[in-house]
Design a protein around this motif. Sequence first.
Motif, mmCIF file in Angstrom:
data_model
loop_
_atom_site.group_PDB
_atom_site.id
_atom_site.type_symbol
_atom_site.label_atom_id
_atom_site.label_comp_id
_atom_site.label_asym_id
_atom_site.label_seq_id
_atom_site.Cartn_x
_atom_site.Cartn_y
_atom_site.Cartn_z
ATOM 1 N N ILE A 94 0.843 -1.201 0.000
ATOM 2 C CA ILE A 94 0.000 0.000 0.000
ATOM 3 C C ILE A 94 0.876 1.247 0.000
ATOM 4 N N LEU A 95 1.875 1.270 0.881
ATOM 5 C CA LEU A 95 2.786 2.414 0.938
ATOM 6 C C LEU A 95 3.576 2.577 -0.363
ATOM 7 N N TYR A 102 2.076 9.005 -6.361
ATOM 8 C CA TYR A 102 1.992 10.437 -6.098
ATOM 9 C C TYR A 102 3.332 11.163 -6.118
ATOM 10 N N TYR A 103 4.448 10.446 -6.230
ATOM 11 C CA TYR A 103 5.740 11.122 -6.303
ATOM 12 C C TYR A 103 6.520 10.832 -7.579
ATOM 13 N N PHE A 104 6.244 9.732 -8.251
ATOM 14 C CA PHE A 104 7.028 9.391 -9.432
ATOM 15 C C PHE A 104 6.250 9.552 -10.730
ATOM 16 N N THR A 105 4.969 9.279 -10.717
ATOM 17 C CA THR A 105 4.154 9.466 -11.918
ATOM 18 C C THR A 105 3.186 10.599 -11.654
ATOM 19 N N GLY A 108 -0.110 11.963 -17.408
ATOM 20 C CA GLY A 108 -0.262 10.982 -18.468
ATOM 21 C C GLY A 108 -0.993 9.728 -18.029
ATOM 22 N N TRP A 109 -0.991 8.769 -18.927
ATOM 23 C CA TRP A 109 -1.733 7.538 -18.690
ATOM 24 C C TRP A 109 -1.066 6.684 -17.625
ATOM 25 N N LYS A 110 0.259 6.799 -17.479
ATOM 26 C CA LYS A 110 0.951 6.037 -16.429
ATOM 27 C C LYS A 110 0.467 6.459 -15.047
ATOM 28 N N SER A 111 0.241 7.755 -14.893
ATOM 29 C CA SER A 111 -0.247 8.268 -13.624
ATOM 30 C C SER A 111 -1.635 7.721 -13.306
ATOM 31 N N ILE A 112 -2.484 7.701 -14.308
ATOM 32 C CA ILE A 112 -3.846 7.192 -14.107
ATOM 33 C C ILE A 112 -3.807 5.713 -13.741
ATOM 34 N N VAL A 113 -2.970 4.944 -14.440
ATOM 35 C CA VAL A 113 -2.887 3.504 -14.180
ATOM 36 C C VAL A 113 -2.359 3.234 -12.779
ATOM 37 N N ILE A 114 -1.258 3.877 -12.403
ATOM 38 C CA ILE A 114 -0.668 3.574 -11.095
ATOM 39 C C ILE A 114 -1.535 4.099 -9.951
ATOM 40 N N LYS A 115 -2.236 5.213 -10.152
ATOM 41 C CA LYS A 115 -3.152 5.689 -9.106
ATOM 42 C C LYS A 115 -4.342 4.752 -8.961
ATOM 43 N N THR A 116 -4.800 4.188 -10.067
ATOM 44 C CA THR A 116 -5.882 3.197 -9.995
ATOM 45 C C THR A 116 -5.402 1.952 -9.260
ATOM 46 N N VAL A 117 -4.195 1.499 -9.573
ATOM 47 C CA VAL A 117 -3.632 0.332 -8.875
ATOM 48 C C VAL A 117 -3.496 0.630 -7.383
ATOM 49 N N ALA A 118 -3.047 1.838 -7.060
ATOM 50 C CA ALA A 118 -2.876 2.201 -5.647
ATOM 51 C C ALA A 118 -4.215 2.189 -4.910
ATOM 52 N N TRP A 119 -5.243 2.767 -5.505
ATOM 53 C CA TRP A 119 -6.550 2.798 -4.836
ATOM 54 C C TRP A 119 -7.175 1.404 -4.760
#
Length: 133
Positions: A94-95, A102-105, A108-119
């Motif tokens: 989770i961390l 929130y610090y590396f992406t 773009g689409w990478k940000s959307i994907v990794i934020k979705t994975v995080a949530w």
Amino acid sequence: MKQLTDTEKQQLDAKIKEEEKRQQTLREANPDLPETFEEASAKTGIVRKFGARRLWKYGFLGVVLCLLAFSVINLLRSRNFGYDQYSGPVIALILLFNHIAYYFTTQGWKSIVIKTVAWVWIAFGLVYFFWIF
């Protein structure tokens, strides 16, 4: 630019002289103080050199990766003791996912994907903890 009157110039000169006198007194009281900003920044530590945000970004990533490694090693060592052994890796992931999101992406689409994975991983972690307890 505004033109200063003679009295304003005199007041400004008086303030400048007063500030120079204060700095001179400070230098006399502390002879090891650096003269310029460049000298001061050269003498300071890692925060000046790399920046506080960059230090937090990579420093906390290192802490999270060490936590993840420790929890996986602990999981492998204590496989059959009957207590909840998966909570450490779940919290570490989770961390890790949130920190990367929130610090590396940031765009773009990478940000959307990794934020979705995080949530999704946060939701999974909450369901897991409610199911365990």
